[in-house]
Design a protein around this motif. Structure first.
Motif, mmCIF file in Angstrom:
data_model
loop_
_atom_site.group_PDB
_atom_site.id
_atom_site.type_symbol
_atom_site.label_atom_id
_atom_site.label_comp_id
_atom_site.label_asym_id
_atom_site.label_seq_id
_atom_site.Cartn_x
_atom_site.Cartn_y
_atom_site.Cartn_z
ATOM 1 N N GLY A 1 -52.418 -12.803 -6.798
ATOM 2 C CA GLY A 1 -51.968 -12.854 -8.181
ATOM 3 C C GLY A 1 -51.680 -11.502 -8.814
ATOM 4 O O GLY A 1 -50.755 -11.383 -9.621
ATOM 5 N N LYS B 1 -60.603 -21.306 -2.529
ATOM 6 C CA LYS B 1 -59.521 -22.198 -3.001
ATOM 7 C C LYS B 1 -59.771 -23.630 -2.521
ATOM 8 O O LYS B 1 -58.967 -24.522 -2.763
ATOM 9 C CB LYS B 1 -58.159 -21.715 -2.486
ATOM 10 C CG LYS B 1 -57.866 -20.238 -2.730
ATOM 11 C CD LYS B 1 -57.499 -19.949 -4.158
ATOM 12 C CE LYS B 1 -57.100 -18.484 -4.333
ATOM 13 N NZ LYS B 1 -56.829 -18.150 -5.726
ATOM 14 N N GLY C 1 -49.455 -21.458 2.031
ATOM 15 C CA GLY C 1 -50.217 -20.230 1.823
ATOM 16 C C GLY C 1 -49.637 -19.098 2.618
ATOM 17 O O GLY C 1 -48.572 -19.216 3.222
ATOM 18 N N GLU D 1 -47.778 -21.680 -12.960
ATOM 19 C CA GLU D 1 -46.487 -21.885 -12.282
ATOM 20 C C GLU D 1 -46.140 -23.379 -12.225
ATOM 21 O O GLU D 1 -45.004 -23.783 -12.462
ATOM 22 C CB GLU D 1 -46.549 -21.314 -10.859
ATOM 23 C CG GLU D 1 -46.535 -19.796 -10.825
ATOM 24 C CD GLU D 1 -46.982 -19.193 -9.486
ATOM 25 O OE1 GLU D 1 -47.147 -17.976 -9.416
ATOM 26 O OE2 GLU D 1 -47.175 -19.959 -8.522
ATOM 27 N N ARG E 1 -53.476 -18.517 -1.230
ATOM 28 C CA ARG E 1 -53.889 -17.767 -0.050
ATOM 29 C C ARG E 1 -54.893 -18.622 0.706
ATOM 30 O O ARG E 1 -55.601 -19.441 0.103
ATOM 31 C CB ARG E 1 -54.594 -16.468 -0.467
ATOM 32 C CG ARG E 1 -53.717 -15.366 -0.954
ATOM 33 C CD ARG E 1 -54.545 -14.148 -1.340
ATOM 34 N NE ARG E 1 -55.455 -14.440 -2.433
ATOM 35 C CZ ARG E 1 -56.774 -14.569 -2.313
ATOM 36 N NH1 ARG E 1 -57.366 -14.447 -1.147
ATOM 37 N NH2 ARG E 1 -57.520 -14.826 -3.361
HETATM 38 N N1 UDP Z 1 -48.591 -17.055 -3.517
HETATM 39 C C1 UDP Z 1 -47.484 -16.775 -2.736
HETATM 40 N N2 UDP Z 1 -47.512 -17.110 -1.417
HETATM 41 C C2 UDP Z 1 -48.587 -17.710 -0.862
HETATM 42 C C3 UDP Z 1 -49.726 -17.990 -1.662
HETATM 43 C C4 UDP Z 1 -49.693 -17.632 -3.003
HETATM 44 O O1 UDP Z 1 -46.469 -16.252 -3.213
HETATM 45 O O2 UDP Z 1 -48.557 -18.000 0.307
HETATM 46 C C5 UDP Z 1 -48.520 -16.663 -4.912
HETATM 47 C C6 UDP Z 1 -48.736 -17.795 -5.906
HETATM 48 O O3 UDP Z 1 -47.510 -18.467 -6.135
HETATM 49 C C7 UDP Z 1 -49.281 -17.035 -7.098
HETATM 50 C C8 UDP Z 1 -50.072 -15.906 -6.473
HETATM 51 O O4 UDP Z 1 -49.567 -15.733 -5.160
HETATM 52 O O5 UDP Z 1 -48.215 -16.477 -7.841
HETATM 53 C C9 UDP Z 1 -51.543 -16.240 -6.370
HETATM 54 O O6 UDP Z 1 -52.157 -15.972 -7.571
HETATM 55 P P1 UDP Z 1 -53.455 -16.750 -8.038
HETATM 56 O O7 UDP Z 1 -53.872 -16.155 -9.329
HETATM 57 O O8 UDP Z 1 -53.176 -18.220 -8.041
HETATM 58 O O9 UDP Z 1 -54.525 -16.498 -6.880
HETATM 59 P P2 UDP Z 1 -55.072 -15.182 -6.126
HETATM 60 O O10 UDP Z 1 -54.368 -15.160 -4.803
HETATM 61 O O11 UDP Z 1 -54.787 -14.001 -6.965
HETATM 62 O O12 UDP Z 1 -56.524 -15.463 -5.953
#
Ligand code: UDP
Length: 397
Positions: free
Chosen positions: A51, A238, A262, A326, A233
């Motif tokens: 994020g 999660k 992910g 999102e 991720r």
């Molecule tokens: N995301 C992505 N690809 C992936 C997994 C997550 O682009 O394979 C993006 C998701 O769309 C979001 C961000 O990474 O914009 C994850 O932010 P979040 O606050 O939900 O979780 P964090 O990974 O920071 O714990």
């Protein structure tokens, strides 16, 4: 120093006029004028995945677009064991009970020292994101203001680890937490400020139906069967296994499919291990699609979110959970863990369902799949709520 490509980019604030309206646009321009001449730097630990990178890759260019000279840099880590240590710090701050050796802390501080030059000595305000570069405070110049922005759910933080970090945090000029639910008492000024999604980014902009269809085809997803989606991720917090269990309960009554989309983040060494656990648990169910996507798959994720009937973020701990915003931005009903920053983005029973158990999650999925009306209503209200509170221009203001 790894310089981020976006440092010189800028995005025009006028592009947001249709979304935020003329008054808000004017307000932002006025605020930015007062900040002209100030130089801002953001520092975090990865430019891809997670994020924080998602926020900064749009926020820094928009700040530049507003005339505030802003750069974004990431720390340079030569010894990958550093990420094992920082992931351990992350996990203990989210409640796990792990011990640290003196060598691990030594490595942590060594990487801080090695990165002292990442700090732009001409910057007036430096935002340090999360614990990975927290120790850089030691290398600030006298004229600089340092602000620590914490993106982690600290509601059940391990006491010993937090005490160690707290010593560093209290040397900052201020700290920012996403929500009051897990803000920590500190001797410095504390601000509560949620992050945001960018409605104009590839992740969130409107897509052609044709493109969405193509993505489903490319990943062998049946467009006729209801889709449950979680984008995250591969991280145990999660709760991907809990998501599969909830899907399996629903599947007994409704023929549906599950997508777990992910990918990896540079600073998350546990991803592959968790990915393998998920594959094993899914046991060749042809209706479970586990997609390990490259980090720049923004349009693909956008398309999957557009195609989904229900979007989950069944986290057990969550700093914020941008994926919730999102999904709601795309008017999708969301079922999410009743934790951390997620609670700030959703009004339970109005814009989606907050759940504490696998059974509760399964029940809510069934309810939404069985009622398109409720889903549509929740998605619409969710969109409005995100627009008011969690989009980039609002965040910047
Ligand atoms: N995301 C992505 N690809 C992936 C997994 C997550 O682009 O394979 C993006 C998701 O769309 C979001 C961000 O990474 O914009 C994850 O932010 P979040 O606050 O939900 O979780 P964090 O990974 O920071 O714990």
């Amino acid at each position: 120093m790894k310089k981020n490509n976006n440092n010189n980019n800028s995005i025009k604030i006028e592009d947001y006029k249709d979304i935020i309206g003329a008054d808000m646009l004017h307000a932002l321009i006025c605020i930015a004028k007062r900040l002209k001449g100030i130089k801002v730097q953001h520092i975090n630990s990865t430019k891809i995945g997670g994020g924080v990178a998602e926020i900064l890759y749009r926020m820094a260019p928009l700040m530049n677009g507003l005339g505030i000279n802003t750069s974004w840099d990431v720390i340079n880590v030569k010894d990958s064991r550093f990420y094992d240590v920082t992931k351990k710090i992350h996990n203990t701050l989210q409640g796990e009970n792990l011990e640290f050796s003196a060598e691990e802390w030594d490595l942590y501080f060594k990487v801080q020292q090695q990165n002292s030059k990442v700090i732009d000595k001409t910057a007036d305000v430096v935002f340090i994101h999360d614990p990975q570069p927290l120790g850089l405070i030691k290398y600030r110049r006298m004229h600089q203001k340092f602000i620590w922005r914490c993106h982690i759910d600290m509601s059940n933080a391990n006491y010993k680890v937090w005490q160690k970090l707290r010593g560093m945090a209290e040397k900052y000029d201020a700290a920012i937490f996403h929500t009051q639910y897990f803000a920590k008492e500190l001797s410095i000024p504390l601000y509560i400020l949620g992050p945001s999604i960018d409605p104009l980014s590839d992740k969130n902009k409107p897509l052609e139906q044709q493109f969405v269809k193509k993505v489903l085809k490319d990943y062998h997803i049946n467009p006729q069967k209801p889709i449950i989606l979680q984008v995250s991720r591969f991280d145990r917090f999660k709760d991907p296994i809990g998501v599969i269990m909830a899907y399996q309960m629903v599947k007994k009554e409704i023929d549906c499919q599950l997508i777990l989309a992910g990918g990896a983040a540079d600073d998350d060494p546990e991803g592959i291990e968790v990915y393998n656990e998920i594959i094993k648990f899914a046991q060749d169910d042809k209706d479970i699609h586990i997609l390990n996507l490259p980090p720049d798959s923004h349009l693909i994720i956008n398309a999957l979110q557009c195609a989904a009937d229900v979007i989950l973020q069944k986290s057990l701990k969550e700093g914020f959970g941008l994926t919730v915003s999102e999904a709601l931005w795309k008017k999708k009903p969301v079922i999410a863990g009743n934790v951390g920053g997620i609670k700030k983005q959703m009004i339970d029973n109005v814009t989606g369902f907050l759940v504490n158990t696998v059974e509760g999650c399964a029940y809510s999925i069934r309810q939404l799949l069985n009622s398109k009306d409720i889903s549509a209503k929740m998605g619409k209200l969710g969109h409005e709520y995100i627009k008011e509170n969690f989009i980039l221009p609002v965040h910047l203001r």
